[in-house]
Design a protein around this motif. Structure first.
Motif, PDB file in Angstrom:
ATOM      1  N   GLU A   1      -7.777  -0.145  -4.129  1.00 49.60           N
ATOM      2  CA  GLU A   1      -8.639   0.842  -3.482  1.00 49.60           C
ATOM      3  C   GLU A   1      -7.816   1.996  -2.925  1.00 49.60           C
ATOM      4  O   GLU A   1      -8.249   3.152  -2.926  1.00 49.60           O
ATOM      5  N   THR A   2      -6.602   1.669  -2.467  1.00 46.91           N
ATOM      6  CA  THR A   2      -5.711   2.691  -1.910  1.00 46.91           C
ATOM      7  C   THR A   2      -5.103   3.562  -2.999  1.00 46.91           C
ATOM      8  O   THR A   2      -4.960   4.771  -2.841  1.00 46.91           O
TER       9      THR A   2
ATOM     10  N   GLN B   1       1.850   0.586   9.365  1.00 45.76           N
ATOM     11  CA  GLN B   1       2.185   1.755   8.555  1.00 45.76           C
ATOM     12  C   GLN B   1       3.526   2.359   8.953  1.00 45.76           C
ATOM     13  O   GLN B   1       4.306   2.781   8.094  1.00 45.76           O
TER      14      GLN B   1
ATOM     15  N   MET C   1       0.827  -1.212   0.000  1.00 51.31           N
ATOM     16  CA  MET C   1       0.000   0.000   0.000  1.00 51.31           C
ATOM     17  C   MET C   1       0.860   1.261   0.000  1.00 51.31           C
ATOM     18  O   MET C   1       0.585   2.216  -0.739  1.00 51.31           O
TER      19      MET C   1
ATOM     20  N   GLN D   1       0.936   3.909  -3.126  1.00 56.97           N
ATOM     21  CA  GLN D   1       0.607   5.313  -2.945  1.00 56.97           C
ATOM     22  C   GLN D   1       1.688   6.231  -3.503  1.00 56.97           C
ATOM     23  O   GLN D   1       1.412   7.379  -3.856  1.00 56.97           O
TER      24      GLN D   1
ATOM     25  N   SER E   1      -7.504  -4.347  -1.931  1.00 59.01           N
ATOM     26  CA  SER E   1      -7.157  -3.295  -0.964  1.00 59.01           C
ATOM     27  C   SER E   1      -6.144  -2.328  -1.544  1.00 59.01           C
ATOM     28  O   SER E   1      -6.252  -1.108  -1.355  1.00 59.01           O
ATOM     29  N   VAL E   2      -5.143  -2.856  -2.244  1.00 53.71           N
ATOM     30  CA  VAL E   2      -4.122  -1.981  -2.835  1.00 53.71           C
ATOM     31  C   VAL E   2      -4.738  -1.095  -3.907  1.00 53.71           C
ATOM     32  O   VAL E   2      -4.466   0.114  -3.969  1.00 53.71           O
TER      33      VAL E   2
END
Length: 255
Positions: free
Chosen positions: A53-54, A224, A25, A29, A50-51
């Motif tokens: 969506e990010t 994170q 992720m 980004q 998920s990735v």
């Protein structure tokens, strides 16, 4: 700060959850195209979603492989193609002391994490060296610098991987390649619970009391926090860092 990663190609093993997914992720980004490798195809499907969506402007592909098997390790490297950033993260060495971790369990765990990292580094480093560019990051573990008898197979294996990272990365910059490592301490993942349950048996005689072992000084880190460090180290902004391993544990191992 622009990490100058837009358009780079990154592959993360053990990328379907935990720190691996966090790395995916963070890099997505920053504009990296992502490849995820892990055993479970359904977990990979959810991780890919998920990735995307990010960071929906990148490409994401998945590789369902068993990286404890040498043939699958080589197959993954071949299927991945040219990769700018390779993150070795797959592996979960079980907790236990010298009397409870028998030879078979020890070898099985090392086939995935220790020999998995070694074999993949052999293939990936050679390709990057021939190309004259690339970054390999080994996600190892703070047991390498803070060994405990209750996690002996991990302490020994992680120490070896720190040595691997230093040996490769000490001269690799001359060939356009960087090799470095990260030693996460306790990070809030499912894996943290597994380790502390084992320690709760040894220290408290009851695995259900594992949460009593969670320190608040320092508190466990987040995925994170760890992934952001790895994204920076993978970037050209860290171009003079190689052959070293950074411990991310809130200072616990320095005490």
């Amino acid at each position: 700060m622009d990490l100058e990663l837009t358009g780079k190609r990154a592959l993360i093993t053990g990328g379907s959850k935990g720190i691996g997914l966090g790395c995916a992720m963070a890099l997505a980004q920053e504009g990296c195209h992502i490849q995820l490798a892990a055993r479970d195809e359904e977990n990979l499907r959810r991780a890919k979603a998920s990735v995307l969506e990010t960071a929906g402007n990148v490409e994401v592909s998945t590789h369902p492989v068993d990286l404890s098997i040498s043939e699958d390790q080589r197959a993954l490297v071949g299927a991945a193609g040219e990769v700018d950033i390779w993150i070795n993260n797959a592996g979960a060495i079980p907790a236990g002391d010298i009397s409870t971790i028998d030879e078979r369990l020890w070898r099985d765990a090392w086939d995935l994490k220790v020999f998995g990292y070694i074999n993949i580094c052999r293939e990936v480093y050679t390709a990057m060296e021939a190309r004259g560019s690339g970054v390999i990051i080994n996600v190892i573990g703070a047991a390498a610098v803070r060994p405990q008898p209750s996690y002996i197979a991990g302490a020994v294996g992680n120490s070896g991987l720190v040595g691997l990272t230093a040996a490769l990365g000490s001269r690799s910059v001359q060939r356009g390649v960087r090799v470095l490592g990260v030693n996460p301490g306790l990070i809030v993942t499912d894996r943290m619970g597994d380790i502390l349950r084992r320690e709760a048996i040894d220290q408290l005689g009851d695995e259900d009391r594992w949460e009593e072992l969670i320190s608040d000084d320092p508190a466990p880190g987040t995925v994170q926090q760890c992934a952001d460090v790895i994204a920076f180290l993978a970037s050209p902004r860290a171009s003079h860092i190689s052959g070293t391993t950074l411990t991310v544990d809130g200072g616990a191992s320095a005490r």
